[in-house]
Design a protein around this motif. Structure first.
Motif, short mmCIF file in Angstrom:
data_model
loop_
_atom_site.label_atom_id
_atom_site.label_comp_id
_atom_site.label_asym_id
_atom_site.label_seq_id
_atom_site.Cartn_x
_atom_site.Cartn_y
_atom_site.Cartn_z
N LYS A 130 -19.77 13.74 2.02
CA LYS A 130 -19.89 15.01 1.32
C LYS A 130 -20.84 14.85 0.14
O LYS A 130 -20.77 13.86 -0.58
CB LYS A 130 -18.52 15.48 0.82
N ILE A 131 -21.74 15.83 -0.02
CA ILE A 131 -22.62 15.87 -1.17
C ILE A 131 -22.05 16.87 -2.17
O ILE A 131 -21.26 17.74 -1.81
CB ILE A 131 -24.08 16.23 -0.78
N SER A 132 -22.47 16.74 -3.41
CA SER A 132 -21.99 17.64 -4.45
C SER A 132 -22.55 19.05 -4.23
O SER A 132 -23.56 19.23 -3.55
CB SER A 132 -22.43 17.13 -5.83
N ASN A 133 -21.89 20.03 -4.83
CA ASN A 133 -22.39 21.41 -4.75
C ASN A 133 -23.78 21.53 -5.36
O ASN A 133 -24.61 22.28 -4.88
CB ASN A 133 -21.42 22.37 -5.46
N GLN A 134 -24.02 20.77 -6.42
CA GLN A 134 -25.34 20.79 -7.06
C GLN A 134 -26.41 20.26 -6.10
O GLN A 134 -27.48 20.85 -5.97
CB GLN A 134 -25.31 19.94 -8.33
N LYS A 135 -26.11 19.16 -5.40
CA LYS A 135 -27.06 18.59 -4.43
C LYS A 135 -27.27 19.56 -3.28
O LYS A 135 -28.39 19.75 -2.80
CB LYS A 135 -26.56 17.24 -3.93
N LEU A 136 -26.20 20.20 -2.82
CA LEU A 136 -26.31 21.19 -1.74
C LEU A 136 -27.22 22.33 -2.16
O LEU A 136 -28.10 22.75 -1.41
CB LEU A 136 -24.92 21.71 -1.36
N ASP A 137 -27.03 22.83 -3.37
CA ASP A 137 -27.88 23.92 -3.88
C ASP A 137 -29.34 23.48 -3.98
O ASP A 137 -30.25 24.24 -3.66
CB ASP A 137 -27.39 24.40 -5.25
N THR A 138 -29.56 22.25 -4.42
CA THR A 138 -30.92 21.72 -4.53
C THR A 138 -31.58 21.65 -3.15
O THR A 138 -32.75 22.04 -2.99
CB THR A 138 -30.91 20.31 -5.18
N ILE A 139 -30.85 21.18 -2.15
CA ILE A 139 -31.39 21.08 -0.79
C ILE A 139 -31.70 22.48 -0.25
O ILE A 139 -32.77 22.70 0.31
CB ILE A 139 -30.41 20.31 0.13
N LYS A 140 -30.77 23.41 -0.43
CA LYS A 140 -30.99 24.77 0.06
C LYS A 140 -32.22 25.40 -0.60
O LYS A 140 -33.06 26.00 0.07
CB LYS A 140 -29.76 25.65 -0.22
#
Length: 197
Positions: free
Chosen positions: A58-68
């Protein structure tokens, strides 16, 4: 005058594919067919890496937002917050993927595209580290660069032969396959999200 002969002294290290040090015994421990070994022979260092083919996490929500944000910006496509992100990652040419391709390969990827487009809540991206070699998969694929090496740094820090893929759900849970894979596998994994993530 005292001299030392340093020629032939090559240090050897052992790592897991998170690039963390492991012992030689851990590296050579008998494993199942879900791992393989990579060896990088540098001038004064031999690096042995034990690769886990399939990895979940699992990646952090911040990392997920950055990727998106990154994928949307580079591709020009919006990503719905409920979508599963599919990233087919091309690391550059190697012995496995440097051929010219075949009509069978292009048909396989074309068939995959038709199927993936019919699955709801999926955002598909074909991402490359270097573009050379991507044409063999067919003209219908829209390849985008790995801007700022974000996908590489997050999921694929080593060049895994042939290419890899990442599936990321809306909560940041991920499923990776590192190295050669059958693209049809992705369809099955997405259809069984509860089991996949």
């Amino acid at each position: 005058m005292l001299t030392h002969n340093f020629f032939g002294q090559t240090k050897e290290i052992y790592l897991n594919d998170d690039l963390k040090s492991i012992t030689k015994a851990e590296f050579y421990k008998t494993t199942n067919n879900l791992t393989y070994d990579l060896k990088f022979d540098l001038d004064t260092l031999i690096v042995n890496v034990k690769v886990l083919v399939i990895k979940k996490g699992k990646i952090s929500n911040q990392k997920l937002d950055t990727i998106k944000t990154n994928l949307s910006k580079v591709s020009g496509k919006e990503i719905n917050e409920n979508n599963t992100i599919v990233i087919n990652y091309f690391p550059g040419l190697d012995k496995c993927n440097s051929g010219s391709g075949s009509s069978l390969l292009r048909k396989k990827y074309s068939r995959y595209l038709r199927k993936i487009k019919n699955i709801e809540n999926v955002s598909q991206f074909f991402v490359y580290k270097t573009i050379q070699g991507t044409k063999k998969y067919g003209r219908k694929l829209e390849w985008i660069p790995d801007s700022e090496n974000l996908i590489e740094k997050t999921f694929f820090p080593i060049h895994y032969n042939c290419g890899s893929f990442a599936l990321i759900d809306k909560n940041g849970n991920f499923y990776l396959t590192k190295g050669e894979y059958d693209i049809e596998t992705i369809i099955d994994l997405i259809k069984n999200k509860e089991k996949t993530f």
